[in-house]
Design a protein around this motif. Structure first.
Motif, PDB file in Angstrom:
ATOM      1  N   ASP A 129       0.894  -1.229  -0.094  1.00 38.00           N
ATOM      2  CA  ASP A 129       0.027  -0.114  -0.118  1.00 38.00           C
ATOM      3  C   ASP A 129       0.686   1.266   0.035  1.00 38.00           C
ATOM      4  OD1 ASP A 129      -2.578   1.617   0.448  1.00 38.00           O
ATOM      5  OD2 ASP A 129      -1.375   2.111   2.329  1.00 38.00           O
ATOM      6  N   GLU A 130       1.908   1.325   0.863  1.00 32.74           N
ATOM      7  CA  GLU A 130       2.673   2.277   0.842  1.00 32.74           C
ATOM      8  C   GLU A 130       3.537   2.594  -0.294  1.00 32.74           C
ATOM      9  OE1 GLU A 130       4.189   2.817   5.378  1.00 32.74           O
ATOM     10  OE2 GLU A 130       4.953   1.245   4.294  1.00 32.74           O
ATOM     11  N   ILE A 131       4.100   1.397  -1.065  1.00 32.47           N
ATOM     12  CA  ILE A 131       4.505   1.495  -2.422  1.00 32.47           C
ATOM     13  C   ILE A 131       3.686   2.126  -3.648  1.00 32.47           C
ATOM     14  CG2 ILE A 131       5.258   0.177  -4.346  1.00 32.47           C
ATOM     15  CD1 ILE A 131       7.631   0.367  -2.367  1.00 32.47           C
ATOM     16  N   THR A 132       2.342   1.682  -3.426  1.00 35.28           N
ATOM     17  CA  THR A 132       1.353   2.379  -4.370  1.00 35.28           C
ATOM     18  C   THR A 132       1.453   3.730  -4.297  1.00 35.28           C
ATOM     19  OG1 THR A 132       0.273   0.003  -4.443  1.00 35.28           O
ATOM     20  CG2 THR A 132      -0.831   2.210  -5.213  1.00 35.28           C
ATOM     21  N   TRP A 242      18.017  10.665  -4.761  1.00 29.86           N
ATOM     22  CA  TRP A 242      17.670  10.673  -3.479  1.00 29.86           C
ATOM     23  C   TRP A 242      16.491  11.568  -2.831  1.00 29.86           C
ATOM     24  CZ3 TRP A 242      17.201  12.995   1.367  1.00 29.86           C
ATOM     25  CH2 TRP A 242      17.231  12.197   2.326  1.00 29.86           C
ATOM     26  N   ASN A 243      16.776  12.994  -3.368  1.00 28.25           N
ATOM     27  CA  ASN A 243      15.837  14.092  -2.876  1.00 28.25           C
ATOM     28  C   ASN A 243      14.549  13.691  -3.500  1.00 28.25           C
ATOM     29  OD1 ASN A 243      17.481  15.465  -1.394  1.00 28.25           O
ATOM     30  ND2 ASN A 243      18.303  16.609  -2.965  1.00 28.25           N
ATOM     31  N   VAL A 244      14.234  13.050  -4.493  1.00 27.30           N
ATOM     32  CA  VAL A 244      13.073  12.875  -5.214  1.00 27.30           C
ATOM     33  C   VAL A 244      12.285  11.838  -4.473  1.00 27.30           C
ATOM     34  CG1 VAL A 244      11.946  11.532  -7.451  1.00 27.30           C
ATOM     35  CG2 VAL A 244      13.909  13.410  -7.643  1.00 27.30           C
ATOM     36  N   LEU A 245      12.850  10.950  -4.076  1.00 35.82           N
ATOM     37  CA  LEU A 245      12.481   9.579  -3.389  1.00 35.82           C
ATOM     38  C   LEU A 245      12.012  10.169  -1.993  1.00 35.82           C
ATOM     39  CD1 LEU A 245      11.563   6.654  -3.214  1.00 35.82           C
ATOM     40  CD2 LEU A 245      14.042   6.459  -2.379  1.00 35.82           C
ATOM     41  N   LYS A 246      12.816  11.279  -1.229  1.00 32.92           N
ATOM     42  CA  LYS A 246      12.396  11.930  -0.008  1.00 32.92           C
ATOM     43  C   LYS A 246      11.039  12.715  -0.335  1.00 32.92           C
ATOM     44  CE  LYS A 246      14.484  14.480   3.554  1.00 32.92           C
ATOM     45  NZ  LYS A 246      15.532  15.209   4.127  1.00 32.92           N
ATOM     46  N   GLN A 247      11.157  13.526  -1.225  1.00 29.51           N
ATOM     47  CA  GLN A 247       9.953  14.414  -1.257  1.00 29.51           C
ATOM     48  C   GLN A 247       8.726  13.617  -1.649  1.00 29.51           C
ATOM     49  OE1 GLN A 247       9.886  17.769  -1.173  1.00 29.51           O
ATOM     50  NE2 GLN A 247       7.756  17.378  -1.021  1.00 29.51           N
ATOM     51  N   ALA A 248       8.792  12.569  -2.504  1.00 30.54           N
ATOM     52  CA  ALA A 248       7.582  11.654  -2.651  1.00 30.54           C
ATOM     53  C   ALA A 248       7.040  11.143  -1.641  1.00 30.54           C
ATOM     54  CB  ALA A 248       7.794  10.591  -3.867  1.00 30.54           C
ATOM     55  N   ALA A 249       8.032  10.639  -0.673  1.00 31.17           N
ATOM     56  CA  ALA A 249       7.621   9.971   0.444  1.00 31.17           C
ATOM     57  C   ALA A 249       6.764  11.067   1.325  1.00 31.17           C
ATOM     58  CB  ALA A 249       8.661   9.679   1.400  1.00 31.17           C
ATOM     59  N   GLU A 250       7.326  12.301   1.482  1.00 30.66           N
ATOM     60  CA  GLU A 250       6.889  13.275   2.529  1.00 30.66           C
ATOM     61  C   GLU A 250       5.427  13.857   1.710  1.00 30.66           C
ATOM     62  OE1 GLU A 250       7.401  18.019   3.343  1.00 30.66           O
ATOM     63  OE2 GLU A 250       9.415  16.463   3.156  1.00 30.66           O
ATOM     64  N   ASP A 251       5.126  13.560   0.484  1.00 30.84           N
ATOM     65  CA  ASP A 251       3.961  14.100  -0.231  1.00 30.84           C
ATOM     66  C   ASP A 251       2.738  12.563   0.053  1.00 30.84           C
ATOM     67  OD1 ASP A 251       4.871  16.252  -1.056  1.00 30.84           O
ATOM     68  OD2 ASP A 251       5.624  15.638  -3.099  1.00 30.84           O
ATOM     69  N   ALA A 252       3.433  11.577   0.028  1.00 34.55           N
ATOM     70  CA  ALA A 252       2.565  10.476   0.168  1.00 34.55           C
ATOM     71  C   ALA A 252       2.283  10.103   1.758  1.00 34.55           C
ATOM     72  CB  ALA A 252       3.175   9.274  -0.284  1.00 34.55           C
ATOM     73  N   GLU A 253       2.720  10.968   2.562  1.00 33.30           N
ATOM     74  CA  GLU A 253       2.603  10.813   3.942  1.00 33.30           C
ATOM     75  C   GLU A 253       2.981   9.637   4.588  1.00 33.30           C
ATOM     76  OE1 GLU A 253      -1.650  11.867   4.520  1.00 33.30           O
ATOM     77  OE2 GLU A 253      -1.170  14.020   4.329  1.00 33.30           O
ATOM     78  N   ILE A 254       4.193   9.131   3.909  1.00 32.37           N
ATOM     79  CA  ILE A 254       4.826   8.095   4.627  1.00 32.37           C
ATOM     80  C   ILE A 254       5.684   8.281   5.749  1.00 32.37           C
ATOM     81  CG2 ILE A 254       6.431   5.956   3.967  1.00 32.37           C
ATOM     82  CD1 ILE A 254       5.074   6.180   1.340  1.00 32.37           C
TER      83      ILE A 254
END
Length: 317
Positions: A129-132, A242-254
């Motif tokens: 679910d988090e990956i999605t 790495w920053n792309v991944l970090k920002q996406a995680a923040e936007d996805a509220e992970i």
């Protein structure tokens, strides 16, 4: 760690020779070589503090003292985790073994000294679910969003290391006409090539980026063959990835801790949970030994035990 320590040139020369060996004979990546260099500089600083300036005078006593200093933080060694202590010590031990085999020294002072064992560090991955949520975060109406989604889809679909993904060229995405399959040519540690299939989700994301995203970034550059480009048309950097991944995680509220290896860990764990053979996962990850891959089987075994404990009517009582 203090910088007011003068390292004897003779010791520095022997370390440089060893690093050249690792680069030329063993084909280690730039990142791995940089890690070896940092770790061995730490050892040289310790030896300098002990007034050692000749490699032939280093004894097992020095190695034992270095290990103690790493563990305790004395001699300005810093406060290292046990896993880092082991890594630094292993670099020093490899250097001594090399010098002994090259007849630079008549003995190997590190032969009988081993770092203390540590508990196995289990990799942390994300749930499906988090990956999605993570992969659906980048918008698909901008060149950057198309790039970011394609990169993350590729990382999760192939288990590639972030450096392997950043190093990809457009020609490394290969479409096989015979069965309508797309594969990726990845180059891992030691420039070892492996071929990994690209799933349909990742394939669609990469195709969309190549058609509608990459040309806009490429317009500002000088014809780079790189698959993932920055806005100036050059190859995307590892830090930006790495920053792309970090920002996406923040936007996805992970809220889970996330790093460039998170998608690689998730890739392996989800394959094994789905029934994939560990040796197949080994090949996909590019591990030289199946032992390295088997750490992921521990993750899935822990999950199975947890499910069993809560779900089986006679698991507890």
């Amino acid at each position: 760690m203090t910088d007011n320590i003068t390292i004897p040139e003779a010791l520095q020369h022997h370390v440089t020779t060893y690093l050249n060996h690792l680069m030329i004979e063993r084909g280690l990546s730039d990142n791995t070589l940089a890690a070896y260099r940092r770790d061995l500089q730490r050892y040289l600083r310790y030896l300098a503090q002990e007034r050692v300036d000749d490699v032939t005078t280093i004894t097992a006593h020095h190695l034992a003292g270095f290990l103690q200093a790493l563990s305790s933080g004395s001699h300005n060694m810093g406060n290292l985790a046990q896993s880092s202590v082991n890594r630094v010590f292993i670099a020093a031990r490899g250097w001594h073994r090399f010098m002994f085999l090259e007849n630079t020294t008549s003995t190997n002072p590190a032969a009988e000294i081993k770092p203390p064992k540590t508990g196995q560090q289990l990799p942390e991955g994300l749930s499906i679910d988090e990956i999605t949520r993570l992969l659906d975060t980048p918008p698909i109406d901008t060149a950057q969003g198309l790039r970011d989604r394609a990169m993350m889809e590729l990382l999760y679909a192939t288990g590639a290391r972030i450096t392997e993904a950043i190093d990809l060229d457009v020609d490394d995405i290969v479409h096989l006409d015979d069965d309508d399959t797309t594969v990726v040519r990845l180059f891992g540690k030691g420039s070892k090539e492996r071929i990994v299939p690209l799933g349909s989700y990742a394939q669609r994301a990469v195709d969309a980026y190549l058609v509608r995203g990459r040309p806009k970034h490429a317009a500002g550059g000088k014809g780079s063959p790189a698959l993932f480009l920055n806005r100036f048309g050059g190859r995307l950097s590892r830090q930006t990835g790495w920053n792309v991944l970090k920002q996406a995680a923040e936007d996805a509220e992970i809220t889970a801790e996330i790093s460039p290896h998170t998608l690689r860990h998730s890739f392996a764990t989800h394959l094994l949970q789905g029934g994939a053979d560990v040796r197949v996962v080994q090949e996909l990850l590019g591990h030289a030994s199946v032992t390295t891959t088997q750490i992921y089987t521990q993750v899935t075994a822990d999950t199975l035990r947890e499910v069993f404990a809560y779900a089986h009517p006679r698991a507890q009582g």
